[in-house]
Design an enzyme around this catalytic site. Structure first.
Site, PDB file in Angstrom:
ATOM      1  N   ARG A 145     -15.423 -44.429  -3.362  1.00  0.00           N
ATOM      2  CA  ARG A 145     -16.422 -43.387  -3.193  1.00  0.00           C
ATOM      3  C   ARG A 145     -17.706 -44.030  -2.671  1.00  0.00           C
ATOM      4  O   ARG A 145     -18.309 -44.861  -3.351  1.00  0.00           O
ATOM      5  CB  ARG A 145     -16.699 -42.673  -4.526  1.00  0.00           C
ATOM      6  CG  ARG A 145     -17.713 -41.564  -4.357  1.00  0.00           C
ATOM      7  CD  ARG A 145     -18.246 -41.000  -5.650  1.00  0.00           C
ATOM      8  NE  ARG A 145     -19.401 -40.164  -5.318  1.00  0.00           N
ATOM      9  CZ  ARG A 145     -20.385 -39.870  -6.153  1.00  0.00           C
ATOM     10  NH1 ARG A 145     -20.366 -40.297  -7.392  1.00  0.00           N
ATOM     11  NH2 ARG A 145     -21.394 -39.124  -5.743  1.00  0.00           N
ATOM     12  N   ASN A 182     -20.051 -37.012 -13.221  1.00  0.00           N
ATOM     13  CA  ASN A 182     -20.707 -38.296 -13.464  1.00  0.00           C
ATOM     14  C   ASN A 182     -21.131 -38.345 -14.922  1.00  0.00           C
ATOM     15  O   ASN A 182     -21.828 -37.446 -15.402  1.00  0.00           O
ATOM     16  CB  ASN A 182     -21.952 -38.455 -12.587  1.00  0.00           C
ATOM     17  CG  ASN A 182     -21.630 -38.621 -11.120  1.00  0.00           C
ATOM     18  OD1 ASN A 182     -20.474 -38.582 -10.703  1.00  0.00           O
ATOM     19  ND2 ASN A 182     -22.654 -38.818 -10.309  1.00  0.00           N
ATOM     20  N   HIS A 230     -26.574 -38.855  -1.260  1.00  0.00           N
ATOM     21  CA  HIS A 230     -26.774 -39.500  -2.554  1.00  0.00           C
ATOM     22  C   HIS A 230     -28.252 -39.900  -2.670  1.00  0.00           C
ATOM     23  O   HIS A 230     -28.608 -41.079  -2.595  1.00  0.00           O
ATOM     24  CB  HIS A 230     -25.860 -40.730  -2.670  1.00  0.00           C
ATOM     25  CG  HIS A 230     -25.720 -41.271  -4.053  1.00  0.00           C
ATOM     26  ND1 HIS A 230     -24.497 -41.439  -4.673  1.00  0.00           N
ATOM     27  CD2 HIS A 230     -26.634 -41.705  -4.951  1.00  0.00           C
ATOM     28  CE1 HIS A 230     -24.659 -41.942  -5.877  1.00  0.00           C
ATOM     29  NE2 HIS A 230     -25.965 -42.130  -6.063  1.00  0.00           N
ATOM     30  N   TYR A 257     -22.239 -41.158 -18.313  1.00  0.00           N
ATOM     31  CA  TYR A 257     -22.527 -42.507 -18.799  1.00  0.00           C
ATOM     32  C   TYR A 257     -22.708 -42.577 -20.308  1.00  0.00           C
ATOM     33  O   TYR A 257     -22.220 -43.487 -20.955  1.00  0.00           O
ATOM     34  CB  TYR A 257     -23.784 -43.055 -18.110  1.00  0.00           C
ATOM     35  CG  TYR A 257     -23.590 -43.349 -16.652  1.00  0.00           C
ATOM     36  CD1 TYR A 257     -23.167 -44.600 -16.217  1.00  0.00           C
ATOM     37  CD2 TYR A 257     -23.823 -42.368 -15.698  1.00  0.00           C
ATOM     38  CE1 TYR A 257     -22.976 -44.872 -14.872  1.00  0.00           C
ATOM     39  CE2 TYR A 257     -23.631 -42.619 -14.346  1.00  0.00           C
ATOM     40  CZ  TYR A 257     -23.211 -43.879 -13.938  1.00  0.00           C
ATOM     41  OH  TYR A 257     -23.008 -44.134 -12.607  1.00  0.00           O
TER      42      TYR A 257
END
Length: 489
Positions: free
Chosen positions: A99, A326, A144, A328
């Protein structure tokens, strides 16, 4: 009352599930592992060929003090020149897809479609071809965080015209790369991107009071939907690809009072604010109610959260082919006691923290709580009709050590939760993406923290790469399709 009872039951089940210890070491057939990177954080070559200046170039050059180590991405990992070396590393480790993001300013130097860079187009075509020649599938992110500074000078994502500028850019990307790329992401992490219109620790670093963040989020949703429909109508019939938007979702856990209402509010403000309009339609009710309440208390005549017309609600709904997640870390959430006195310190009315017992990382915001990941996966399944999920970012930061045992432990714990979610709970997760392949430039932290499974020597002009212990661990995981133990020290 009935709705609250359902929420209580669902959270009770989640809490019970996470207390148990299950072992499902093997990944499902067809499950794919990949790695990720982004253009500004890795490419460098900031003024090579006819690339235009982007908002990150401008931010880091005009406000070096905004970055912890006063660094920038002018050279970064120098992946622009070393992409073939990076592809060899991907192949050596065994990753099946990569990616990466395209630099808007490298394709359209001014941001507008009247000036297309042939060099920029050729660079990414060569990159994609190199991936295919090494048996690696490209997963391309159009945007991004980095957009041409000329567009930012005209308001950036607070200007509704940005939606059309983005679609014009997307049209070129689909035209040039769509014949060879089958999976796209339009925009990465709108919540992080839009913080750039609320705070100074991410470009464009324009703290526009209470309003900029929501203007940005509103326009991003519109731009994404427009790009999706463009692809769906003009390109999908011949290219047969998939498209989504990468949504950043923190996990959560209940406080000592098992406050399910606060947990639900937290989820909607962090994940649902972007996912709800796409999967259900319109912003979540609690987000609209809270923003109306807090805006009124601040003296605004209307809510700071813009309103979608019925036509836009319908247009945005359903504009993904998979849930790009996404993730974390997680947070403990609780109500702000000042709310009882009519004092609104935040739009959500919540306090968040992380338990000191959770292992930490080199990033102040990232602590290890894998149960939160499992809770989140089940929440997405329940709330959004069990969509197919690609985990498009997940990773751990340290200080660059080659013997990165803590990173391996993080991956093992989080992958175990993923296997449980798939095998026992029926979550439809088919891809997992490591953030990141390389140590890279990490926004306001600069080069002070490291996320890569490959070390990059940023003190060397050659930016030498060195495989870390975690890269060898990943080679074993991918090669055996089985979760591996953390190596002994």
């Amino acid at each position: 009352m009935k709705e609250l009872l359902i929420i209580v039951i669902s959270y009770t089940i989640v809490s019970h599930v996470c207390c148990c210890d299950f072992e499902y070491p093997t990944f499902p057939d067809g499950f794919k592992f990949g790695a990720a990177i982004s253009s500004y954080q890795s490419e460098g070559a900031w003024n090579v060929s006819d690339k235009g200046v982007n908002d990150f170039d401008h931010w880091t050059h005009t406000c070096p003090e905004c970055i912890g180590d006063r660094s920038n991405g002018d050279i970064a990992c120098d992946s622009y020149h070393k992409y073939k070396e990076d592809v060899k590393l991907l192949r050596k480790i065994g990753f099946k897809f990569y990616r990466f993001s395209i630099s808007w300013a490298r394709i359209l130097p001014s941001g507008l479609a009247n000036n297309v860079s042939k060099d920029g187009i050729m660079y990414y075509k060569n990159f994609i071809n190199e991936l295919y020649m090494n048996g690696i599938e490209p997963l391309v992110t159009l945007y991004h965080f980095d957009h041409p500074q000329g567009l930012e000078d005209m308001g950036g994502w607070t200007n509704e015209l940005m939606t059309q500028w983005f679609v014009d850019y997307a049209n070129i990307i689909f035209t040039e790369f769509g014949p060879s790329v089958r999976i796209f992401i339009t925009i990465n992490e709108p919540s992080t991107l839009c913080t750039g219109y609320q705070a100074t620790y991410v470009a464009p670093s324009k703290p526009l009071g209470d309003v900029g963040y929501y203007l940005c989020m509103h326009n991003v949703l519109k731009a994404h939907a427009m790009a999706y429909h463009l692809y769906d109508k003009k390109f999908r019939p011949s290219q047969h690809g998939l498209i989504s938007i990468a949504i950043a979702c923190d996990g959560y856990t209940l406080n000592e009072n098992n406050d399910v209402v606060s947990a639900e509010t937290y989820f909607e403000f962090t994940c649902g604010i972007m996912a709800h309009p796409i999967f259900i339609g319109d912003y979540p009710a609690i987000v609209k109610e809270r923003l109306a309440l807090v805006s009124k208390s601040q003296g605004y005549t209307v809510s700071r959260l813009p309103t979608f017309s019925p036509e836009w609600i319908s247009y945005i709904k359903g504009t993904v082919d998979y849930f790009a997640l996404n993730h974390y870390t997680s947070n403990l959430v609780s109500p702000d006691p000042d709310e009882l006195h009519g004092i609104h310190n935040s739009d959500s009315g919540l306090l968040t923290n992380q338990h000191p017992s959770w292992p930490n990382s080199s990033s102040f915001w990232l602590r290890v709580y894998p149960d939160g990941f499992g809770n989140l996966l089940r929440k997405i399944k329940t709330d959004y009709n069990n969509p197919e999920i690609y985990v498009t970012e997940n990773g751990f930061s340290d200080y660059g050590e080659l013997q990165d045992y803590d990173r391996i432990n993080y991956f093992r714990l989080y992958l175990k939760e993923l296997i449980i979610a798939v095998t026992r709970d029926g979550c439809r997760i088919s891809r997992y993406t490591v953030w990141s392949l390389l140590d890279n430039w990490q926004l306001a932290a600069g080069y002070a923290v490291s996320f890569g499974v490959v070390k990059v020597d940023f003190n060397s002009p050659n930016r030498e790469r060195t495989l870390k212990l975690s890269a060898a661990w990943w080679a074993d995981v991918i090669g055996t399709h089985t979760l591996q133990d953390v190596p002994s020290k």
